[in-house]
Structure formats: structure tokens, C-alpha cells
Scaffold this motif. Structure first.
Motif, PDB file in Angstrom:
ATOM      1  N   ASP A 131       0.814  -1.218   0.000  1.00 32.95           N
ATOM      2  CA  ASP A 131       0.000   0.000   0.000  1.00 32.95           C
ATOM      3  C   ASP A 131       0.845   1.265   0.000  1.00 32.95           C
ATOM      4  N   ARG A 132       2.160   1.107   0.127  1.00 37.51           N
ATOM      5  CA  ARG A 132       3.031   2.267   0.229  1.00 37.51           C
ATOM      6  C   ARG A 132       3.364   2.834  -1.152  1.00 37.51           C
ATOM      7  N   ARG A 133       3.485   4.146  -1.201  1.00 40.52           N
ATOM      8  CA  ARG A 133       3.905   4.782  -2.444  1.00 40.52           C
ATOM      9  C   ARG A 133       5.293   4.277  -2.824  1.00 40.52           C
ATOM     10  N   ALA A 135       5.722   1.190  -4.104  1.00 39.26           N
ATOM     11  CA  ALA A 135       5.715  -0.277  -4.089  1.00 39.26           C
ATOM     12  C   ALA A 135       5.977  -0.813  -5.493  1.00 39.26           C
ATOM     13  N   ARG A 136       6.871  -1.817  -5.586  1.00 36.59           N
ATOM     14  CA  ARG A 136       7.284  -2.368  -6.890  1.00 36.59           C
ATOM     15  C   ARG A 136       7.131  -3.890  -6.852  1.00 36.59           C
ATOM     16  N   CYS A 137       5.901  -4.353  -6.841  1.00 38.94           N
ATOM     17  CA  CYS A 137       5.633  -5.768  -6.587  1.00 38.94           C
ATOM     18  C   CYS A 137       6.257  -6.686  -7.636  1.00 38.94           C
ATOM     19  N   ASP A 138       6.045  -6.379  -8.923  1.00 43.58           N
ATOM     20  CA  ASP A 138       6.591  -7.244  -9.978  1.00 43.58           C
ATOM     21  C   ASP A 138       8.118  -7.223  -9.963  1.00 43.58           C
ATOM     22  N   GLU A 139       8.688  -6.033  -9.753  1.00 42.94           N
ATOM     23  CA  GLU A 139      10.147  -5.914  -9.726  1.00 42.94           C
ATOM     24  C   GLU A 139      10.731  -6.657  -8.522  1.00 42.94           C
ATOM     25  N   VAL A 140      10.051  -6.565  -7.373  1.00 45.10           N
ATOM     26  CA  VAL A 140      10.517  -7.265  -6.180  1.00 45.10           C
ATOM     27  C   VAL A 140      10.469  -8.774  -6.392  1.00 45.10           C
ATOM     28  N   VAL A 158      -1.518  -8.300  -7.035  1.00 47.20           N
ATOM     29  CA  VAL A 158      -1.842  -7.077  -6.302  1.00 47.20           C
ATOM     30  C   VAL A 158      -2.546  -6.101  -7.238  1.00 47.20           C
ATOM     31  N   GLU A 159      -3.650  -5.565  -6.759  1.00 45.19           N
ATOM     32  CA  GLU A 159      -4.381  -4.542  -7.501  1.00 45.19           C
ATOM     33  C   GLU A 159      -4.230  -3.206  -6.781  1.00 45.19           C
ATOM     34  N   GLU A 160      -4.093  -2.126  -7.563  1.00 47.44           N
ATOM     35  CA  GLU A 160      -3.907  -0.771  -7.034  1.00 47.44           C
ATOM     36  C   GLU A 160      -2.663  -0.695  -6.140  1.00 47.44           C
ATOM     37  N   SER A 161      -1.606  -1.324  -6.591  1.00 46.66           N
ATOM     38  CA  SER A 161      -0.351  -1.299  -5.840  1.00 46.66           C
ATOM     39  C   SER A 161       0.146   0.129  -5.658  1.00 46.66           C
ATOM     40  N   GLY A 162       0.680   0.414  -4.474  1.00 38.86           N
ATOM     41  CA  GLY A 162       1.215   1.724  -4.186  1.00 38.86           C
ATOM     42  C   GLY A 162       0.191   2.730  -3.709  1.00 38.86           C
ATOM     43  N   THR A 163      -1.032   2.273  -3.459  1.00 37.39           N
ATOM     44  CA  THR A 163      -2.084   3.150  -2.936  1.00 37.39           C
ATOM     45  C   THR A 163      -2.655   2.545  -1.658  1.00 37.39           C
TER      46      THR A 163
END
Length: 686
Positions: A131-133, A135-140, A158-163
């Protein structure tokens, strides 16, 4: 109910303690999620932890999921407290490795995962802070596969990653790409599954795929990856379900011999010790009498000579508590598989085996030892005795502090992992013991490696040997990381077992200070000669120590022989090297390179990432603190440094010498004089 002893591990600030809070809240153990920033978490109970917002000591809490009791062990993430993590590893059934979706794979993450995989501990990976600004889920996920585990496999998206509205959506049997990809991965590790899958993909049911996933996760072959946020609770339900489905429950025969291991020691208000013990076998009841001690001590033969099992003990259990729904509650007994708080074992130490060591898994060193040391000085001279007592109690909880008293200089030294640990020791001494201290300059702990082969022997009643013992030793180098091995090149029946034990224990103790004063690591010591004077008695069968060998003769002679052999073999001093990772603004990169060169750092090719550079390489441990202090000025406060011990390298230039103890086997005359004084003092005391 079944039991799962689960470790939560992470790099500092990845959200490990917050995840622990969320798991307890989801299970109904707590009514409100605590905050690390507010100091209200369930596992950070020390005042110092709450003030600093970091975990310093491991803590145990429990919760229930369906028919499984989960004993969750929250461990420190800061590398200065890696010793707390090390002690926990030998009692785990499985682990959750937490990674920040923003910072990604960090230095400590790699150290932890490398160790977990080597020990074949089943691991679930939780990518936190989705949820953090930033966030790099695919890269991680790509980084996890490239740097930690090629077999890491996502269990959702993950949907709406980084929000703030980030959601974790678990994959199901309706997601055909997920099922096919997972089946392909599992088929690589199991021939029977591969054969069935190749014969007819449609005949391999989704239930069969999930069962195979659980089996391979248990074997440490596959590492499921979950995504979510400990703060919002996103993805935590899927992770909780994965704990019971994919990680193995504790095993052990409740009717077998009692065997457990102490991984944490606490002292109560009146000073009594409480041991946190994982029980691998048997059942312990209140008022049972149990042997305990180091594995070698508990299993050593008793009754041979005058020092049969001196380092072991036996005591009556006066109280038992087990973990239920977040708290330790009194119990009449505890059985295999569970973690208990045992009272009554007054002299027990961390790492000791309780009961039969043969039924416990092997324990050992999993991470590097501390690479720094410092002298602790009381502000008030009259506090010297209190300081020693206080540090001795801290060493009970953290043996790697390696408390040392220099009898000649009357100085107290401790080993450390870093400057943060030093600050914590200082605050703990002031808060809990009322002792204000300062520290001398922190120095690097080097080691010595054997470079050749050397032999020495002293014969009983010959030449200048004043001890009733024959000891011959050969010292040879061993591969890095193999430790110290002691072997017998003589018949085991050639003298009493306790004499061999005395030689082995003294060899290991003597190697703590080699030719240059540093600990000697990675070598093989072989006993090539042995001999003793049988028991002699005067009239009325009075034992005559002057004519009969004792373990003391072998303990006193062994250092002389071993140091002669070491001098013959030769040793070389090595210094610890750290793997570092620097994230710095691109416009400061040029100014940083000369500083790295001055600090003897060896950087690799930089990797551009947006408007910054990521630089990895090696730097001497002695220079890490200087690099930390220089970084804010060089990078306008924007540089980030991570470092962790990686290996030892030979010292270039002047060889650093370490002050030796007053019992110095390098000087035969002085050594024999000190032994004589110590022996005389012992007689007077008796």
C-alpha cells in the motif's frame, strides 16, 4: 491440536513486527493492532525497544488457526542483533521472510534467506507494504527469484499497488496460467508428479497440485510468495491460510526420551532464570529432574577420572508455562513439539540441551561471529565489580558478547556486531543496573588461519614436562567455514575418557588466542600421542595426586603442546570483509569514489536506477563505520548504506597483534609460573 513453531524474519523496517501484530489481531488474540512507532506492540516489551522502535530481543506469542497452535517467534531485523535470530533457527518448523515492496531485497534479507535455505527450513515469503507509495511488486518478485530463490512462486496478484486501497487477490483453480505455471515448477522436483503430469495434464487435479506444493515447500524446494500490507491487513488472510496448509507441524514422540533446547534465557525480579525450551521429544512434568548442558557435556561419560561431566548439570523443574492465545500460562506438563518456559534450571545457558541430546537436531553457528570489540569502562571506578556482574548477566542472554576480563590490565572487553548494539548495551547497563559506562575505541576482531602443518609432543616424566601426562598434537588447515575439528590418532582405550575430553576441551579453549592473539578458525587438530600415570595410593587407599594423572595435568599441558604445534604450522591473520550496497544520487557518485578508494573498498560496476546509482562491493569491516559517518555529507543526506559480513581476507601490511591473557603459553617460563600460582591458590581456597 497440532503445533507450528514459526519464525518471522526480515531486514530491519520491512514490517516484521507489524505483521506479527496483524496476525494476532486476525486470530482474535488482541483487540487492537499495536504500532511500532507508538511503542504499543505485543512483542516489543522492553522499554528500550519501545523507545527506539526496533526489536532487540526475540519474543514468543501464540495464536490458533483451525486445529493448529502457532507459536510465533518475532526476531530482530537489525544486523547488530543477528545473534538473537541464530538462536531461534534450531527450534523452528518453518519461517516467514518479510520483504518490503518498496525497498525490495536488502542485504540482511539475503543473509537470512541463504541461511534458511542451507538449513532447509520451509519458508513462505511475504512482500509487505504493497500500500506504500513506490511499491514495486513485480520488480521485487523478479529480484526475489534472482537473488534469493529461483523457485519463488507468487500465490496471488496485487491490484492498485502503491495506494492505500491496494488489494491482494489470491489465485484459485480458475486461474489457468497460475495452475499451469505452478504444475510446471513442481514437476521439476518430483519424478512421480512429472510422469503423471506429462501423461495427462487434465488428470492431475488442483487438489493434487496443492498437496504437492505443500510437500515441496516442506522440503524447502519451493517458496510460495504472498503479497499484502501488515498495516491495512491486505493479504494477511491468505498468508494465515498458507501457514497451516503449506508449513509442516511440529513432530516428536511424546513418549520418547526427553530432549529439548534452550534458545532464550530471562531473569525474573529476584534473579531466577527462566529458560525458553523447544521440546523435540518426550514429556516434561513439574518436579521432574532433568540433565542439561552443552550437547557434548550432556552426552559425555560420567565417572571417568575427576572431571567426568563438569560442564553439565541436573536440576528439578519447579515450574512450567506454555503459550496459549498470545500469553504464557502455567501448565503441569509439556510434550514434544511445544515451546515451554521452564523454571528451576538455575545454571542453564542459551544453546544447552535439556535431557537427551541424541533426540535433538544439531545446533551450530549459522551466521558470522561479531567482528568488533571494545573495552567497557565504568564512569565511576567503584562500579567495576557491579559492571562485571551486569555484563555477565547480559552474556547469559547473549553469549556472543563474549565477555573477557584481562587480569593484567583489569579491563573488561565485549564483542559486538555494530555501533547500535554498543548503544543498546550502554542504555541497558544504565537502565537495568544503574551503571554508567563509556567505551574505548571500537576495534576490529580478526582471526588466524593455519597455513601449514605442525606437530609437537611432551612426554610424561621426560625432559622439562612438569605434568603427569603425555600429549602430542598435529595442527593442519581445514576448508573455510568448516570450523575446528578434533580427532584421535591414538586408541580411545589408551587412557580414561575424561583425559581425552580434557584435551579436546582445552584445545578448543586455547584456540581462542593463537600466535598473534586472535582466535584460530577452520583447522583440524589430531591427538598423535597419549599417556598417563595410573592411579596410585598410599596406605589405606588414600589417593596420591603427586603420583597419579588427573584431568588437570592434561588441561595444563595441552596449551603448551598446541601452541608449539601452531608455531610450527604457522598462522596468518585475516580481517573481516563486509559486502556493502550503496544507493546514492547520481550527481554525488563522482565524489564518493575517492572516499571508497581511501577506505580500501572494492566496488563493482555501478547500476543506474533512475536518478541514482546502486553500487555494491567489498569493504573492510574496520572501515564500515567511517563510511557510514562520511555518507551524509558526501550525498547531501540522501545516500543509503547496507552492509553485512561476507568473508575473511588476509591482512595486508602490518599484522595486528591482540593482547594475550595472563596465561600465555607462548612464554613457557611465565606460563608455568602462572599455572603454579593458580594451582596454589586453588589449594588454599579448598
Amino acid at each position: 491440536m497440532r503445533t507450528l513453531n514459526l519464525g518471522i524474519l526480515a531486514h530491519v523496517d520491512a514490517g516484521k513486527t507489524s505483521l506479527t501484530e496483524r496476525l494476532l489481531f486476525a486470530a482474535g488474540v488482541i483487540d487492537e493492532v499495536g504500532s511500532v512507532d507508538d511503542g504499543s506492540t505485543r512483542t516489543d516489551t522492553l522499554a528500550l525497544e519501545r523507545r527506539r522502535g526496533i526489536t532487540i530481543k526475540s519474543a514468543v506469542v501464540s495464536f490458533e488457526v483451525d486445529d493448529v497452535t502457532v507459536n510465533l517467534i518475532d526476531t530482530p531485523g537489525h544486523p547488530d542483533f543477528i545473534a538473537e535470530v541464530e538462536r531461534v533457527l534450531s527450534v523452528l518448523d518453518g519461517a516467514v521472510l518479510v520483504i518490503s515492496a518498496v525497498e525490495g531485497v536488502q542485504a540482511q534479507t539475503r543473509v537470512l534467506m541463504r541461511t534458511l535455505r542451507r538449513l532447509r527450513i520451509p519458508v513462505l515469503i511475504f512482500v509487505n507494504k504493497t500500500d506504500r507509495r513506490g511499491a514495486r511488486c513485480d520488480e521485487v518478485l523478479r529480484s526475489v527469484r534472482g537473488k534469493l530463490a529461483p523457485t519463488a512462486f507468487p500465490m496471488g496478484r496485487v491490484e492498485e499497488s502503491g495506494t492505500r486501497g491496494a488489494r491482494s487477490v489470491p489465485f484459485t483453480d480458475a486461474d489457468q496460467d497460475f495452475v499451469a505455471g505452478l504444475a510446471d515448477l513442481l514437476a521439476e522436483h518430483d519424478d512421480a508428479f512429472l510422469a503423471d503430469y506429462v501423461a495427462d495434464e487434465s488428470a492431475v487435479s488442483y487438489d493434487r497440485v496443492r498437496a504437492e506444493l505443500a510437500a515441496q515447500t516442506t522440503r524447502g524446494q519451493v517458496h510460495p510468495v504472498f503479497f499484502g500490507s501488515a498495516i491495512t491487513g491486505a493479504g494477511v488472510d491468505a498468508l494465515t491460510a498458507g501457514l497451516t496448509e503449506l508449513l509442516p507441524a511440529a513432530t516428536g514422540d511424546a513418549h520418547g526420551p526427553v530432549s529439548g533446547r534452550a534458545f532464550k534465557i530471562e531473569r525474573g525480579p529476584s534473579g531466577e532464570r527462566t529458560a525458553y525450551v523447544r521440546l523435540f521429544s518426550g514429556t516434561v512434568r513439574t518436579r521432574d529432574r532433568l540433565p542439561f548442558g552443552p550437547d557434548s557435556a550432556v552426552s559425555s561419560e560420567k565417572g571417568h577420572g575427576d572431571n567426568g561431566a563438569a560442564s553439565a548439570g541436573e536440576a528439578k523443574i519447579t515450574g512450567i508455562s506454555v503459550f496459549e492465545r498470545g500469553a504464557a500460562v502455567p501448565a503441569a506438563s509439556v510434550s514434544a513439539g511445544r515451546i515451554a518456559l521452564l523454571k528451576g534450571l538455575a545454571d542453564i545457558r542459551i544453546g544447552d540441551t535439556v535431557g537427551d541430546p541424541g533426540a535433538a537436531p544439531p545446533d551450530g553457528r549459522h551466521f558470522s561471529p561479531p567482528t568488533l570489540e571494545t573495552v567497557v569502562v565504568p564512569t565511576r571506578a567503584g562500579d567495576r565489580g557491579t559492571l562485571h556482574v551486569a555484563l555477565a548477566q547480559l552474556a547469559e542472554q547473549d553469549p556472543l558478547i563474549n565477555l573477557r576480563l584481562d587480569g593484567v590490565r583489569q579491563e573488561i572487553s565485549v564483542s559486538l556486531y555494530g555501533e547500535v548494539q554498543k548503544e543498546v548495551v550502554q542504555a541497558t547497563l544504565a537502565d537495568e543496573f544503574g551503571v554508567d559506562v563509556t567505551f574505548r575505541e571500537t576495534t576490529t576482531i580478526c582471526v588466524e588461519r593455519v597455513v601449514g602443518s605442525g606437530e609437537a609432543v611432551e612426554f610424561n616424566k621426560k625432559d622439562a614436562n612438569p605434568f603427569l601426562a603425555t600429549v602430542g598434537l598435529r595442527v593442519e588447515p581445514a576448508p573455510p567455514g568448516s570450523g575446528v575439528a578434533f580427532r584421535l590418532g591414538v586408541e580411545l582405550g589408551s587412557m580414561p575418557y575424561s583425559f581425552f575430553k580434557a584435551v579436546e576441551e582445552t584445545v578448543r579453549e586455547t584456540l581462542r588466542q593463537g600466535v598473534h592473539g586472535w582466535e584460530v578458525i577452520d583447522c583440524v587438530v589430531t591427538m598423535t600421542h597419549s599417556g598417563y600415570s595410573p592411579r596410585q595410593s598410599h596406605a589405606h587407599a588414600v589417593f596420591d595426586k603427586s603420583m597419579s594423572s588427573t584431568s588437570g595435568d592434561f588441561r595444563n599441558l595441552t596449551p603448551l603442546v598446541l601452541m608449539d604445534a601452531l608455531r610450527g604450522a604457522g598462522t596468518r591473520v585475516h580481517e573481516p570483509m563486509h559486502l556493502f550496497r550503496l544507493d546514492v544520487p547520481a550527481d554525488t557518485f563522482g565524489a564518493l569514489l575517492p572516499v571508497l578508494s581511501r577506505l580500501r573498498a572494492v566496488p563493482r560496476a555501478p547500476e543506474p536506477q533512475g536518478d541514482s546509482y546502486v553500487l555494491e562491493g567489498m569493504v573492510p569491516a574496520a572501515r564500515v563505520h567511517e563510511l557510514e559517518q562520511s555518507l551524509p555529507t558526501l550525498t547531501h543526506g540522501e545516500g543509503v548504506l547496507e552492509s553485512a559480513f561476507d568473508h575473511y581476507e588476509p591482512v595486508v601490511g602490518a599484522v595486528p597483534e591482540r593482547p594475550r591473557s595472563d596465561l600465555n603459553p607462548l612464554n613457557r617460563k611465565d606460563y608455568l609460573l602462572q599455572v603454579q600460582r593458580r594451582t596454589s591458590a586453588g589449594r588454599e581456597e579448598a
